[in-house]
Design a protein around this motif. Structure first.
Motif, PDB file in Angstrom:
ATOM      1  N   GLU A 216     -88.560  52.029  44.809  1.00 39.53           N
ATOM      2  CA  GLU A 216     -89.130  50.727  44.456  1.00 39.53           C
ATOM      3  C   GLU A 216     -88.875  50.343  43.000  1.00 39.53           C
ATOM      4  N   LEU A 217     -88.377  51.277  42.183  1.00 42.51           N
ATOM      5  CA  LEU A 217     -88.091  50.976  40.777  1.00 42.51           C
ATOM      6  C   LEU A 217     -86.640  50.580  40.548  1.00 42.51           C
ATOM      7  N   LYS A 218     -85.802  50.774  41.555  1.00 41.49           N
ATOM      8  CA  LYS A 218     -84.359  50.592  41.357  1.00 41.49           C
ATOM      9  C   LYS A 218     -83.978  49.162  40.970  1.00 41.49           C
ATOM     10  N   TRP A 219     -84.588  48.154  41.618  1.00 47.06           N
ATOM     11  CA  TRP A 219     -84.191  46.773  41.302  1.00 47.06           C
ATOM     12  C   TRP A 219     -84.492  46.433  39.851  1.00 47.06           C
ATOM     13  N   GLU A 220     -85.634  46.864  39.346  1.00 46.18           N
ATOM     14  CA  GLU A 220     -85.965  46.580  37.946  1.00 46.18           C
ATOM     15  C   GLU A 220     -84.952  47.237  37.008  1.00 46.18           C
ATOM     16  N   ILE A 221     -84.612  48.491  37.295  1.00 50.15           N
ATOM     17  CA  ILE A 221     -83.615  49.177  36.468  1.00 50.15           C
ATOM     18  C   ILE A 221     -82.278  48.463  36.532  1.00 50.15           C
ATOM     19  N   ARG A 222     -81.886  48.066  37.745  1.00 52.03           N
ATOM     20  CA  ARG A 222     -80.595  47.405  37.923  1.00 52.03           C
ATOM     21  C   ARG A 222     -80.543  46.082  37.150  1.00 52.03           C
ATOM     22  N   ASP A 223     -81.610  45.302  37.217  1.00 50.60           N
ATOM     23  CA  ASP A 223     -81.650  44.038  36.493  1.00 50.60           C
ATOM     24  C   ASP A 223     -81.548  44.251  34.989  1.00 50.60           C
ATOM     25  N   LYS A 224     -82.223  45.273  34.485  1.00 55.83           N
ATOM     26  CA  LYS A 224     -82.208  45.526  33.047  1.00 55.83           C
ATOM     27  C   LYS A 224     -80.861  46.071  32.592  1.00 55.83           C
ATOM     28  N   LEU A 225     -80.202  46.846  33.439  1.00 54.02           N
ATOM     29  CA  LEU A 225     -78.852  47.305  33.108  1.00 54.02           C
ATOM     30  C   LEU A 225     -77.876  46.136  33.087  1.00 54.02           C
ATOM     31  N   ASP A 226     -78.009  45.216  34.047  1.00 53.22           N
ATOM     32  CA  ASP A 226     -77.145  44.040  34.054  1.00 53.22           C
ATOM     33  C   ASP A 226     -77.360  43.214  32.787  1.00 53.22           C
ATOM     34  N   GLN A 227     -78.613  43.071  32.376  1.00 50.71           N
ATOM     35  CA  GLN A 227     -78.915  42.330  31.158  1.00 50.71           C
ATOM     36  C   GLN A 227     -78.307  43.022  29.928  1.00 50.71           C
ATOM     37  N   ALA A 228     -78.238  44.343  29.966  1.00 52.70           N
ATOM     38  CA  ALA A 228     -77.670  45.115  28.860  1.00 52.70           C
ATOM     39  C   ALA A 228     -76.149  45.253  28.964  1.00 52.70           C
ATOM     40  N   ASN A 229     -75.545  44.606  29.966  1.00 49.85           N
ATOM     41  CA  ASN A 229     -74.096  44.611  30.167  1.00 49.85           C
ATOM     42  C   ASN A 229     -73.564  45.988  30.556  1.00 49.85           C
ATOM     43  N   VAL A 230     -74.391  46.788  31.226  1.00 43.76           N
ATOM     44  CA  VAL A 230     -73.939  48.064  31.775  1.00 43.76           C
ATOM     45  C   VAL A 230     -73.637  47.820  33.246  1.00 43.76           C
ATOM     46  N   THR A 231     -72.413  47.395  33.520  1.00 43.27           N
ATOM     47  CA  THR A 231     -72.037  46.924  34.843  1.00 43.27           C
ATOM     48  C   THR A 231     -70.659  47.457  35.235  1.00 43.27           C
TER      49      THR A 231
END
Length: 279
Positions: A216-231
């Motif tokens: 249940e925490l994965k989406w939040e982590i994924r969104d924050k990584l995208d915001q940090a340009n870790v893609t």
């Protein structure tokens, strides 16, 4: 839960854990001693491609002989067993090596990149490579000390152990970490290093800390990584990486609690919501 496993509950706890104990008193800088590895499924064991293939030293030798035969001879900067082994691992050949990174964020990317596994817990493994190298056979440990280094390069490893059989002849159970040559921008951007085990089927779990990431925490982590340009666009430079990034970024988020699904009745996409996610 085992003594070397920690399960986080939120982003702040995860972030604090991954960046804990980084202060280097000697350098007066924040410098981590950990290598990180992420996976979308916490149930997956920490094993190499060669072990998953149920291979041994003989199969490794055959694989490397065939790989060197069919690859371009100028594909590696130095004609050593370790350069060829690193190149093979980098391109998907089953070897005793495992991919790691110096970056906790890169590890989190690999723990959250596969949205089809968002129904299960992910994981980041952490290994203190300085502590692991304290357990190396004296000849290997002394080589690092003389070089003033914390990890090997393929060149340095080739000097003290020219071939894989030489490493196995050390006779002990150990793991060492080696930085591969900069074959391409992908290996540079992923801040990559590899683990090398002797023997080939050595279990790394005894060296690793397991950081379990709830599904249940994965989406939040994924969104924050995208915001940090870790893609994917950054970690896999090129058109393939861009396509993978955009395919994931704009995919409908069905079943995501607390947010409206992008997939609308009839298969249409909620354009307003999609535009709000414009990268």
């Amino acid at each position: 839960m085992s003594a070397n496993e920690q399960r986080v509950e939120n982003w702040a706890e995860l972030h604090a854990l991954l960046f804990d104990d980084m202060w280097n008193e000697e350098l007066e800088l924040f410098r981590s001693r950990f290598a990180y590895r992420g996976n979308s499924d916490a149930a997956v064991p920490l094993t190499s491609g060669l072990v998953r293939l149920r291979g041994d030293v003989e199969l490794e030798r055959q694989l490397m002989r065939a790989f060197r035969k069919y690859a371009r001879q100028d594909a590696v900067p130095h004609d050593t067993d370790w350069d060829w082994l690193a190149l093979g691992q980098h391109h998907g050949l089953p070897t005793r090596l495992l991919d790691w990174t110096y970056s906790p964020y890169v590890a989190l990317h690999f723990a959250t990149q596969n949205t089809e596994k968002y129904d299960r817990d992910g994981i980041v493994w952490m290994v203190d490579y300085v502590k692991a190298h304290e357990q190396l056979p004296p000849r290997l440990r002394d080589t690092l000390a003389e070089e003033g280094a914390n990890v090997f390069t393929t060149e340095l490893l080739a000097e003290v152990s020219p071939g894989m059989p030489d490493l196995d002849d050390e006779g002990d159970h150990f793991v060492l970490f080696v930085e591969p040559p900069s074959f391409d921008s992908r290996i540079v951007n992923q801040y990559a290093l590899f683990s090398v085990t002797s023997p080939v089927d050595l279990h790394l779990e005894e060296w690793a800390i397991r950081v379990v990431i709830p599904a249940e925490l994965k989406w939040e982590i994924r969104d924050k990584l995208d915001q940090a340009n870790v893609t994917e666009r950054v970690l896999f430079p090129g058109l393939d990486g861009i396509s993978r990034w955009l395919s994931r970024y704009y995919a409908p988020r069905t079943g995501l609690t607390g947010q409206r699904d992008l997939a609308q009745p009839g298969g249409a996409v909620d354009v307003e919501s999609a535009e709000a996610r414009e990268p």
